[in-house]
Write a protein that holds these residues in place. Structure first.
Motif, PDB file in Angstrom:
ATOM      1  N   ILE A  92       9.177   2.138 -15.480  1.00 20.58           N
ATOM      2  CA  ILE A  92       9.194   3.595 -15.327  1.00 20.58           C
ATOM      3  C   ILE A  92       7.770   4.130 -15.325  1.00 20.58           C
ATOM      4  O   ILE A  92       7.405   5.015 -14.536  1.00 20.58           O
ATOM      5  CB  ILE A  92      10.021   4.245 -16.455  1.00 20.58           C
ATOM      6  CG1 ILE A  92      11.498   3.894 -16.286  1.00 20.58           C
ATOM      7  CG2 ILE A  92       9.851   5.760 -16.438  1.00 20.58           C
ATOM      8  CD1 ILE A  92      12.326   4.239 -17.488  1.00 20.58           C
ATOM      9  N   ARG A  93       6.961   3.586 -16.210  1.00 20.71           N
ATOM     10  CA  ARG A  93       5.556   3.998 -16.276  1.00 20.71           C
ATOM     11  C   ARG A  93       4.865   3.693 -14.946  1.00 20.71           C
ATOM     12  O   ARG A  93       4.136   4.515 -14.391  1.00 20.71           O
ATOM     13  CB  ARG A  93       4.882   3.247 -17.424  1.00 20.71           C
ATOM     14  CG  ARG A  93       3.562   3.824 -17.876  1.00 20.71           C
ATOM     15  CD  ARG A  93       3.038   3.052 -19.075  1.00 20.71           C
ATOM     16  NE  ARG A  93       3.907   3.198 -20.238  1.00 20.71           N
ATOM     17  CZ  ARG A  93       4.335   2.184 -20.979  1.00 20.71           C
ATOM     18  NH1 ARG A  93       3.996   0.948 -20.674  1.00 20.71           N
ATOM     19  NH2 ARG A  93       5.087   2.394 -22.032  1.00 20.71           N
ATOM     20  N   TYR A  94       5.109   2.498 -14.428  1.00 15.45           N
ATOM     21  CA  TYR A  94       4.484   2.117 -13.168  1.00 15.45           C
ATOM     22  C   TYR A  94       4.974   2.992 -12.007  1.00 15.45           C
ATOM     23  O   TYR A  94       4.199   3.380 -11.139  1.00 15.45           O
ATOM     24  CB  TYR A  94       4.790   0.653 -12.857  1.00 15.45           C
ATOM     25  CG  TYR A  94       4.250  -0.336 -13.864  1.00 15.45           C
ATOM     26  CD1 TYR A  94       3.156  -0.037 -14.668  1.00 15.45           C
ATOM     27  CD2 TYR A  94       4.847  -1.588 -14.012  1.00 15.45           C
ATOM     28  CE1 TYR A  94       2.669  -0.951 -15.589  1.00 15.45           C
ATOM     29  CE2 TYR A  94       4.359  -2.509 -14.929  1.00 15.45           C
ATOM     30  CZ  TYR A  94       3.283  -2.188 -15.714  1.00 15.45           C
ATOM     31  OH  TYR A  94       2.802  -3.090 -16.621  1.00 15.45           O
ATOM     32  N   ALA A  95       6.287   3.256 -11.986  1.00 15.23           N
ATOM     33  CA  ALA A  95       6.854   4.064 -10.903  1.00 15.23           C
ATOM     34  C   ALA A  95       6.205   5.444 -10.860  1.00 15.23           C
ATOM     35  O   ALA A  95       5.902   5.975  -9.783  1.00 15.23           O
ATOM     36  CB  ALA A  95       8.365   4.185 -11.082  1.00 15.23           C
ATOM     37  N   SER A  96       5.999   6.034 -12.026  1.00 11.69           N
ATOM     38  CA  SER A  96       5.367   7.360 -12.064  1.00 11.69           C
ATOM     39  C   SER A  96       3.933   7.291 -11.568  1.00 11.69           C
ATOM     40  O   SER A  96       3.436   8.209 -10.907  1.00 11.69           O
ATOM     41  CB  SER A  96       5.418   7.933 -13.480  1.00 11.69           C
ATOM     42  OG  SER A  96       4.573   7.204 -14.360  1.00 11.69           O
ATOM     43  N   MET A  97       3.248   6.185 -11.851  1.00 18.52           N
ATOM     44  CA  MET A  97       1.850   6.045 -11.449  1.00 18.52           C
ATOM     45  C   MET A  97       1.681   5.901  -9.932  1.00 18.52           C
ATOM     46  O   MET A  97       0.693   6.375  -9.365  1.00 18.52           O
ATOM     47  CB  MET A  97       1.225   4.848 -12.160  1.00 18.52           C
ATOM     48  CG  MET A  97       1.008   5.060 -13.649  1.00 18.52           C
ATOM     49  SD  MET A  97       0.395   3.557 -14.463  1.00 18.52           S
ATOM     50  CE  MET A  97      -0.008   4.187 -16.108  1.00 18.52           C
ATOM     51  N   VAL A  98       2.628   5.240  -9.274  1.00 15.93           N
ATOM     52  CA  VAL A  98       2.491   5.027  -7.823  1.00 15.93           C
ATOM     53  C   VAL A  98       3.199   6.101  -7.004  1.00 15.93           C
ATOM     54  O   VAL A  98       3.108   6.096  -5.777  1.00 15.93           O
ATOM     55  CB  VAL A  98       3.013   3.632  -7.398  1.00 15.93           C
ATOM     56  CG1 VAL A  98       2.239   2.540  -8.092  1.00 15.93           C
ATOM     57  CG2 VAL A  98       4.514   3.499  -7.660  1.00 15.93           C
ATOM     58  N   SER A  99       3.896   7.000  -7.656  1.00 11.06           N
ATOM     59  CA  SER A  99       4.758   7.957  -6.942  1.00 11.06           C
ATOM     60  C   SER A  99       3.996   8.864  -5.982  1.00 11.06           C
ATOM     61  O   SER A  99       4.583   9.409  -5.053  1.00 11.06           O
ATOM     62  CB  SER A  99       5.553   8.810  -7.936  1.00 11.06           C
ATOM     63  OG  SER A  99       4.673   9.574  -8.748  1.00 11.06           O
TER      64      SER A  99
END
Length: 354
Positions: A92-99
């Motif tokens: 989830i943390r990664y998804a927010s970072m690449v969004s």
């Protein structure tokens, strides 16, 4: 459920093992093998980065970063532990970072990855466009969502409970179990998507979408301006944006202009404004034929994103066409300006309803 070997004289159950016992390392082995065969855990996905971490003030790395045929980014996290650890929180943390990644940024990332795996001569931008089926980048359509794929030997109840809750809240996240078995010194792996279960995935998507729309209705601040459209001697009043542009599109096609020609002037969403099939067909047949045609291209067809009811489909020179119904914000404004400029002689006008 165990896996069996059908030998010549008996049926023998295979012995479960672990990646650790079989001396398979998470990054050196699992990640290397899956990046070259990503369809095992994420069908219709192109890997664009490995150990990706292009963000400020963070040393965290996404195991594999991909993009799917619908231009959504795909965060793929791998674990060879027996419970999956806390991989859903990481993802989830990664998804927010690449969004917020743009097409150009993705192309740059992909170019570095191709160099890393010994394919520096490949044109990353052209390869990415070809995979998406685009002639040119469409930033409005790129990375509209981030999907998450968690692949592990097993998942704890705590993790699966979290994932089910996230799915209910509209997050596209799935768990793929990689259960290794040993057979004569070889490693066999049973790969199964366990959340959401494939046989109920479509139903679950519909339920999630319904709940999402209900939440949006309670908090929606979007522009719901309605429009009056004049088409020749006709006037249609109180139309939402999507219906206003659809009526203009229909008017132009019925005036004798090929749908493809009209679609070329629909601004940033021009390359996905139309879906068509051979023959003059009704809605039921259109849905089936469109899905089959998109599947052959490795893409999906979502009828909910197009005007494709029996009274909405358009017929032109032996083909049946459905027009996109996703026209919010800037996409609507640009498309309407382009259509007005390109077809000024076709007598149509648009104005906000009073």
């Amino acid at each position: 459920m165990p896996i069996y070997e059908f030998a010549s004289e008996e049926i023998r159950p295979l012995s479960k093992t672990t990646f650790g016992l079989m001396q398979l390392q998470e990054r050196r082995d699992l990640q290397r093998l899956l990046r070259a065969n990503i369809a095992v855990v994420a069908p219709d996905t192109l890997v664009i980065a490995e150990e990706f971490g292009d963000w400020d003030e963070s040393r965290r790395r996404i195991d594999l970063l991909g993009i799917d045929r619908d231009a959504n980014l795909v965060v793929i996290e791998l674990k060879r532990t027996e419970d999956g650890g806390h991989m859903e929180l990481q993802a989830i943390r990664y998804a927010s970072m690449v969004s917020t990644m743009t097409f150009d940024q993705a192309a740059d990332v992909f170019a570095r990855y191709l160099t890393q795996i010994g394919k520096a001569d490949t044109d990353a931008r052209a390869e990415l466009l070809d995979f998406l089926g685009w002639d040119e980048p469409d930033e409005d359509a790129f990375a509209q969502d981030v999907r998450i794929v968690l692949a592990s030997a097993e998942f704890s109840r705590e993790l699966t409970t979290s994932v089910l809750w996230l799915i209910e809240r509209g997050i596209d996240i799935r768990c793929v179990r990689l259960q290794p078995y040993g057979l004569d010194g070889r490693v066999l792996v049973d790969v199964q998507q366990i959340i959401p279960l494939p046989e109920v995935a479509e139903y679950q998507v519909r339920v999630t979408e319904k709940k999402r729309k209900e939440r949006e209705a309670r908090t929606d601040t979007r522009d719901w301006t309605s429009y009056d459209v004049t088409l020749g001697g006709r006037q249609l009043t109180g139309l939402r944006k999507r219906h206003a542009i659809y009526q203009v599109f229909r008017h132009l096609v019925e005036s004798g202009i090929a749908p493809e020609e009209v679609a070329k002037h629909c601004g940033p969403r021009a390359n996905r404004a139309l879906v068509s099939v051979e023959g003059e067909v009704v809605a039921e047949a259109f849905h089936r034929l469109a899905k089959e045609a998109r599947a052959r291209e490795g893409r999906n067809f979502d009828p909910g994103r197009y005007f494709c009811g029996d009274d909405e489909l358009l017929h032109f020179e032996g083909r049946t066409y459905a027009f996109l119904n996703q026209w919010g914000g800037r996409a609507f404004d640009e498309a309407m300006v382009n259509l007005r400029d390109a077809f000024a002689d076709k007598e149509f006008a648009l104005a906000p309803s009073e």
